[in-house]
Design a protein around this motif. Structure first.
Motif, PDB file in Angstrom:
ATOM      1  N   THR A   1      11.110  -4.050  -1.752  1.00  0.00           N
ATOM      2  CA  THR A   1      10.790  -5.030  -1.025  1.00  0.00           C
ATOM      3  C   THR A   1       9.433  -4.461  -0.196  1.00  0.00           C
ATOM      4  O   THR A   1       9.394  -3.724   0.409  1.00  0.00           O
ATOM      5  N   THR A   2       8.502  -5.640  -0.617  1.00  0.00           N
ATOM      6  CA  THR A   2       7.170  -5.433  -0.159  1.00  0.00           C
ATOM      7  C   THR A   2       6.853  -6.230   1.004  1.00  0.00           C
ATOM      8  O   THR A   2       7.557  -7.546   1.105  1.00  0.00           O
ATOM      9  N   SER A   3       6.240  -5.897   2.098  1.00  0.00           N
ATOM     10  CA  SER A   3       5.567  -6.788   3.187  1.00  0.00           C
ATOM     11  C   SER A   3       4.314  -6.796   3.647  1.00  0.00           C
ATOM     12  O   SER A   3       3.889  -5.522   3.644  1.00  0.00           O
ATOM     13  N   THR A  39       0.828  -1.223   0.125  1.00  0.00           N
ATOM     14  CA  THR A  39      -0.163  -0.041  -0.035  1.00  0.00           C
ATOM     15  C   THR A  39       0.841   1.109  -0.010  1.00  0.00           C
ATOM     16  O   THR A  39       0.617   2.061  -0.521  1.00  0.00           O
ATOM     17  N   SER A  40       1.849   1.302   0.870  1.00  0.00           N
ATOM     18  CA  SER A  40       2.838   2.420   0.970  1.00  0.00           C
ATOM     19  C   SER A  40       3.599   2.631  -0.472  1.00  0.00           C
ATOM     20  O   SER A  40       3.628   3.815  -1.053  1.00  0.00           O
ATOM     21  N   LEU A  41       3.959   1.506  -1.305  1.00  0.00           N
ATOM     22  CA  LEU A  41       4.611   1.927  -2.521  1.00  0.00           C
ATOM     23  C   LEU A  41       3.615   2.401  -3.558  1.00  0.00           C
ATOM     24  O   LEU A  41       3.979   3.200  -4.229  1.00  0.00           O
ATOM     25  N   ALA A  42       2.394   1.956  -3.215  1.00  0.00           N
ATOM     26  CA  ALA A  42       1.490   2.542  -4.379  1.00  0.00           C
ATOM     27  C   ALA A  42       0.893   3.832  -4.175  1.00  0.00           C
ATOM     28  O   ALA A  42       0.673   4.624  -4.862  1.00  0.00           O
ATOM     29  N   THR A  43       1.096   4.481  -2.848  1.00  0.00           N
ATOM     30  CA  THR A  43       0.687   5.422  -2.296  1.00  0.00           C
ATOM     31  C   THR A  43       1.890   6.542  -2.474  1.00  0.00           C
ATOM     32  O   THR A  43       1.683   7.638  -2.999  1.00  0.00           O
ATOM     33  N   PHE A  44       3.086   6.206  -2.314  1.00  0.00           N
ATOM     34  CA  PHE A  44       4.130   7.377  -2.268  1.00  0.00           C
ATOM     35  C   PHE A  44       4.966   7.229  -3.612  1.00  0.00           C
ATOM     36  O   PHE A  44       5.750   8.102  -3.931  1.00  0.00           O
ATOM     37  N   ALA A  70      -1.043  -6.354  -4.377  1.00  0.00           N
ATOM     38  CA  ALA A  70       0.203  -6.718  -5.462  1.00  0.00           C
ATOM     39  C   ALA A  70       0.623  -6.114  -6.862  1.00  0.00           C
ATOM     40  O   ALA A  70       1.352  -5.792  -7.235  1.00  0.00           O
ATOM     41  N   VAL A  71      -0.715  -5.633  -7.126  1.00  0.00           N
ATOM     42  CA  VAL A  71      -0.605  -5.374  -8.712  1.00  0.00           C
ATOM     43  C   VAL A  71       0.276  -3.919  -8.850  1.00  0.00           C
ATOM     44  O   VAL A  71       1.183  -3.735  -9.660  1.00  0.00           O
ATOM     45  N   GLY A  72      -0.090  -2.950  -7.691  1.00  0.00           N
ATOM     46  CA  GLY A  72       0.630  -1.769  -7.795  1.00  0.00           C
ATOM     47  C   GLY A  72       2.412  -2.055  -7.837  1.00  0.00           C
ATOM     48  O   GLY A  72       3.067  -1.133  -8.658  1.00  0.00           O
ATOM     49  N   ALA A  73       2.809  -3.062  -6.965  1.00  0.00           N
ATOM     50  CA  ALA A  73       4.223  -3.218  -6.854  1.00  0.00           C
ATOM     51  C   ALA A  73       4.725  -3.873  -8.016  1.00  0.00           C
ATOM     52  O   ALA A  73       5.575  -3.544  -8.525  1.00  0.00           O
ATOM     53  N   LEU A  74       3.921  -4.855  -8.576  1.00  0.00           N
ATOM     54  CA  LEU A  74       4.280  -5.520  -9.721  1.00  0.00           C
ATOM     55  C   LEU A  74       4.452  -4.623 -10.986  1.00  0.00           C
ATOM     56  O   LEU A  74       5.427  -4.789 -11.928  1.00  0.00           O
ATOM     57  N   GLY A  75       3.654  -3.617 -10.941  1.00  0.00           N
ATOM     58  CA  GLY A  75       3.619  -2.524 -12.233  1.00  0.00           C
ATOM     59  C   GLY A  75       4.757  -1.771 -12.126  1.00  0.00           C
ATOM     60  O   GLY A  75       5.304  -0.860 -12.886  1.00  0.00           O
ATOM     61  N   ARG A  76       5.631  -1.680 -10.979  1.00  0.00           N
ATOM     62  CA  ARG A  76       6.751  -0.787 -10.846  1.00  0.00           C
ATOM     63  C   ARG A  76       7.890  -1.472 -10.847  1.00  0.00           C
ATOM     64  O   ARG A  76       8.894  -0.986 -10.607  1.00  0.00           O
ATOM     65  N   ALA A  77       8.230  -2.725 -11.210  1.00  0.00           N
ATOM     66  CA  ALA A  77       9.323  -3.482 -11.423  1.00  0.00           C
ATOM     67  C   ALA A  77       9.061  -4.274 -12.620  1.00  0.00           C
ATOM     68  O   ALA A  77       8.266  -4.611 -13.238  1.00  0.00           O
ATOM     69  N   ARG A  78      10.589  -4.669 -13.031  1.00  0.00           N
ATOM     70  CA  ARG A  78      10.852  -5.465 -14.199  1.00  0.00           C
ATOM     71  C   ARG A  78      10.608  -6.725 -13.977  1.00  0.00           C
ATOM     72  O   ARG A  78      10.518  -7.694 -14.939  1.00  0.00           O
ATOM     73  N   SER A  79      10.935  -7.292 -12.715  1.00  0.00           N
ATOM     74  CA  SER A  79      10.714  -8.798 -12.388  1.00  0.00           C
ATOM     75  C   SER A  79      10.392  -8.873 -10.933  1.00  0.00           C
ATOM     76  O   SER A  79      10.492  -7.842 -10.278  1.00  0.00           O
ATOM     77  N   GLY A  94       6.701   6.861 -12.273  1.00  0.00           N
ATOM     78  CA  GLY A  94       8.039   7.013 -11.541  1.00  0.00           C
ATOM     79  C   GLY A  94       9.147   6.111 -11.884  1.00  0.00           C
ATOM     80  O   GLY A  94       8.928   5.442 -13.000  1.00  0.00           O
ATOM     81  N   PRO A  95      10.319   5.956 -11.160  1.00  0.00           N
ATOM     82  CA  PRO A  95      11.271   5.110 -11.834  1.00  0.00           C
ATOM     83  C   PRO A  95      11.001   3.652 -11.506  1.00  0.00           C
ATOM     84  O   PRO A  95      10.038   3.089 -10.571  1.00  0.00           O
ATOM     85  N   LEU A  96      11.473   3.080 -12.583  1.00  0.00           N
ATOM     86  CA  LEU A  96      11.072   1.551 -12.605  1.00  0.00           C
ATOM     87  C   LEU A  96      12.223   0.649 -11.860  1.00  0.00           C
ATOM     88  O   LEU A  96      13.322   0.846 -12.005  1.00  0.00           O
ATOM     89  N   PHE A  97      11.608  -0.163 -10.656  1.00  0.00           N
ATOM     90  CA  PHE A  97      12.587  -0.929 -10.189  1.00  0.00           C
ATOM     91  C   PHE A  97      12.985  -2.277 -10.790  1.00  0.00           C
ATOM     92  O   PHE A  97      12.271  -2.661 -11.790  1.00  0.00           O
ATOM     93  N   ASP A  98      14.294  -2.758 -10.603  1.00  0.00           N
ATOM     94  CA  ASP A  98      14.856  -3.973 -11.224  1.00  0.00           C
ATOM     95  C   ASP A  98      14.043  -5.242 -10.648  1.00  0.00           C
ATOM     96  O   ASP A  98      13.820  -6.276 -11.390  1.00  0.00           O
ATOM     97  N   LEU A  99      13.895  -5.137  -9.178  1.00  0.00           N
ATOM     98  CA  LEU A  99      13.131  -6.277  -8.654  1.00  0.00           C
ATOM     99  C   LEU A  99      12.398  -6.099  -7.709  1.00  0.00           C
ATOM    100  O   LEU A  99      12.624  -4.843  -6.772  1.00  0.00           O
ATOM    101  N   VAL A 100      11.133  -6.545  -7.337  1.00  0.00           N
ATOM    102  CA  VAL A 100      10.353  -6.410  -6.240  1.00  0.00           C
ATOM    103  C   VAL A 100      10.173  -8.075  -5.547  1.00  0.00           C
ATOM    104  O   VAL A 100      10.132  -8.808  -6.370  1.00  0.00           O
ATOM    105  N   ILE A 101      10.463  -7.970  -4.276  1.00  0.00           N
ATOM    106  CA  ILE A 101      10.388  -9.060  -3.538  1.00  0.00           C
ATOM    107  C   ILE A 101       9.213  -8.978  -2.484  1.00  0.00           C
ATOM    108  O   ILE A 101       8.914  -8.211  -1.696  1.00  0.00           O
ATOM    109  N   PHE A 102       8.289  -9.902  -2.685  1.00  0.00           N
ATOM    110  CA  PHE A 102       7.133  -9.851  -1.746  1.00  0.00           C
ATOM    111  C   PHE A 102       7.474 -10.918  -0.722  1.00  0.00           C
ATOM    112  O   PHE A 102       7.708 -12.176  -1.011  1.00  0.00           O
ATOM    113  N   ASP A 103       7.575 -10.604   0.535  1.00  0.00           N
ATOM    114  CA  ASP A 103       7.749 -11.578   1.541  1.00  0.00           C
ATOM    115  C   ASP A 103       6.459 -11.766   2.259  1.00  0.00           C
ATOM    116  O   ASP A 103       5.479 -10.895   2.243  1.00  0.00           O
TER     117      ASP A 103
END
Length: 621
Positions: A616-618, A439-444, A468-477, A449-458
């Motif tokens: 990294t999302t949690s 939620t914070s990643l989608a909010t802030f 999760a859709v917002g975080a997935l849309g902001r990363a390449r893998s 914005g910048p595209l991350f190389d990797l997003v890790i869901f713990d």
């Protein structure tokens, strides 16, 4: 099997009696280990016998007195060397023989002709008479006198003299070598002589081969040679001998006969004697349709074949010799495998001669080294990240300098979202790793914005798809880590997406399936690549995870047990054991995950070694 045994019986009956006696005598010989040396096949006896009979048929028998005095290979080599020398000589004198006929080359007086040629111009008068005398002498020495001028006769005489000397030497060698040969008296000018000498050398080699073979046979197989001489076994018996050999090979394959088993079965008697006694009975039993000893033996060997294939030949021999009671076979096999496994593992891991004091020292040294690595890791990681930055903290310019001023502003500074919108690249270059909730990643962090190389869901089993859709849309893998055996995320208080009554079955609109419980379940059902994390290390007492491992993870977790099954130090020894645990149903069984920390560490390490952008999302925020 019936065909093999019947063939062996017929071959035995057709084998000449002296040959049977010879094989039986050889089969009675014992090796140093007590096993019959010729047990596998009579080929050890029959092969040299067949070769000797063939040798006698092709070259005849060499008398015993001549076995050590026949022509040697050295004589054949002398023939070859002389043949080469004669051929080389005839090739070298080819130019001379083009001018001089062989008779003149052998006995012509070229010295007198050379004197006549020199005297032609000595005096003023009488030249014609001297020239006529020279021409008359030359006509007897050369093929065409017009080809030889007087001034060339001296050189030709020298060439003839050298050729004549070499020819005489070769003739002496030929006469010495061919004194008892039909080629005696042939000269070295005979162009067919080299080929005939080579043929003679080949004949001598064949004779030497025959003499050596027969001498070797007489030396190594004296009983067989005596048998041939006494009983008249000859070339006509070879077919019967070979048929018996092939029949024995076939029977050996069908019955799986080894030297050890054959020797054990024959006992103290020659094995061929036992075969001659039993083969007729085996053939009659098989022909009558019964099993008999032969069939039971073959079936037993087939049942033992898997042991032979994995190298347990000694176990098979012990079973066949009665060293193990058949009832105890399974227990003995397991005991042997356990003992072999313990020995092999002890050798591999250095447990033979284990010294607890040395091992404790190794463990303490490892602990100290690991502690130093853990203490140094934060400094090393920070230094690596700083080295990877595209700017220096003491020389800030451009967008990075503006971001620094915004962060240091006392009042009126931009919000975090506005900072990410305006200085997103500068923020991610300074801090390539962000730890936020979905939620914070989608909010802030703006979507553009910048595209991350990797997003890790713990703890991905607790993250819904819409989160999760917002975080997935902001990363390449993405790396999605979770445990599908945990409780799914609660839907209490969430709004309903409608009911089945809201959809018109007859409508042409595309029906979109509902989301699954979590992003982990969604990814598993979508068939994305998965990695099973099986090591569990969080329970100080293995009993804490044992129930879940059995009931939920099908026993596939590898947990670290407490030493000797005792509670860990500091735990209460009289604590009441867990007697019942309620099992809650799982909505849709998906991928099993255990120990999310195990996933985050190895998956993050490659990215931190090349710091770019990592999110990294949690589910816990």
């Amino acid at each position: 099997m019936t065909a093999a045994v019947t063939r062996l019986r017929s071959a035995l009956e057709a084998l000449p009696e002296p040959v049977r006696d010879a094989i039986e005598a050889a089969s009675a010989q014992q090796g140093t280990d007590g096993v019959h040396e010729s047990g596998v096949s009579p080929t050890d006896v029959l092969t040299p016998l067949v070769a000797h009979l063939t040798e006698l048929h092709e070259h005849g028998e060499v008398p015993a007195r001549d076995l050590d005095s026949g022509p040697s290979r050295e004589l054949a080599d002398r023939y070859r060397r002389l043949a080469v020398a004669v051929q080389s000589f005839t090739q070298r004198i080819t130019p001379v023989r083009a001018l001089v006929p062989d008779r003149a080359l052998i006995s012509g007086d070229f010295g007198a002709a050379a004197q006549l040629a020199a005297a032609i111009d000595e005096k003023m008068f009488g030249k014609k008479k001297r020239r006529a005398a020279f021409d008359a002498a030359l006509s007897d020495l050369v093929v065409d006198p017009s080809l030889v001028a007087p001034e060339r006769v001296a050189d030709l005489a020298a060439d003839v003299a050298r050729a004549r000397q070499e020819m005489n030497d070769l003739t002496d060698q030929l006469n010495s070598l061919l004194v008892s040969s039909p080629h005696f008296g042939r000269g070295c000018l005979d162009e067919a002589l080299p080929m005939d000498l080579h043929k003679e050398a080949s004949t001598l080699d064949a004779i030497a081969d025959s003499i050596e073979a027969q001498a070797r046979f007489a030396r190594d197989h004296a009983p067989l040679r005596e048998m041939i001489a006494r009983h008249g076994v000859g070339y006509s018996d070879i077919a019967a001998i070979r048929e018996f050999d092939q029949a024995w090979v076939q029977a050996r394959a069908v019955l799986d006969i080894s030297p050890e088993r054959l020797g054990r079965w024959a006992g103290n008697a020659p094995w061929l004697s036992r075969v001659r006694e039993t083969a007729p009975r085996w053939a009659d039993e098989l022909a009558a349709g019964g099993g008999g000893v032969a069939r039971r033996t073959a079936e037993m060997m087939r049942s033992l074949a898997p042991l032979v294939q994995v190298g347990l030949d000694k176990a098979v021999d012990v079973l066949l010799s009665g060293g193990i009671d058949p009832v105890e076979t399974t227990v003995a096999l397991r005991r042997g495998l356990a003992e072999a496994s313990v020995s092999e593992r002890s050798a591999v891991f250095g447990l033979i001669g284990f010294d607890p004091i040395l091992r404790d020292g190794d463990v303490e040294e490892f602990d100290r080294a690991a502690l130093r690595i853990r203490e140094e890791a934060p400094n090393a990681l920070a230094a690596r990240l700083l080295d990877a930055r595209p700017f220096r903290s003491d020389r800030l310019t451009g967008e990075v300098a503006e971001l620094s001023r915004q962060l240091n502003a006392k009042r009126g500074g931009l919000s975090f979202r506005r900072l990410m919108e305006r200085y997103g690249d500068a923020v991610t270059s300074a801090t390539p790793c962000l730890f936020v909730s979905p939620t914070s990643l989608a909010t802030f962090v703006p979507a553009d914005g910048p595209l991350f190389d990797l997003v890790i869901f713990d703890e991905a089993s607790q993250v819904t798809v819409d989160q999760a859709v917002g975080a997935l849309g902001r990363a390449r893998s993405a790396v999605i880590v979770g445990d599908s055996q945990q409780m799914p995320p609660s839907k209490f208080g969430s709004s309903s997406g409608g009911s089945d009554d809201d959809f018109d079955i007859d409508s042409d609109a595309e029906v979109v399936p509902a989301d699954l419980d979590s992003i982990l379940t969604e990814c598993v059902e979508s068939g994305l690549p998965r990695l099973w994390l099986s090591w569990h290390y969080r329970s100080q007492d293995e009993r804490l995870i044992a129930f879940s491992n059995t009931q939920y993870y099908e026993g596939e977790l590898s947990s670290l047990p407490s030493p000797a099954g005792n509670p860990m130090p500091g735990s209460s020894s009289d604590a009441s054991p867990v007697t019942s645990i309620a099992r809650f149903p799982d909505n849709g069984r998906t991928e099993r995950r255990q120990g999310s920390a195990t996933a985050s560490r190895p998956d993050c390490a490659p990215t931190l070694s090349r710091p770019r952008r990592l999110s990294t999302t949690s589910s816990s925020g």
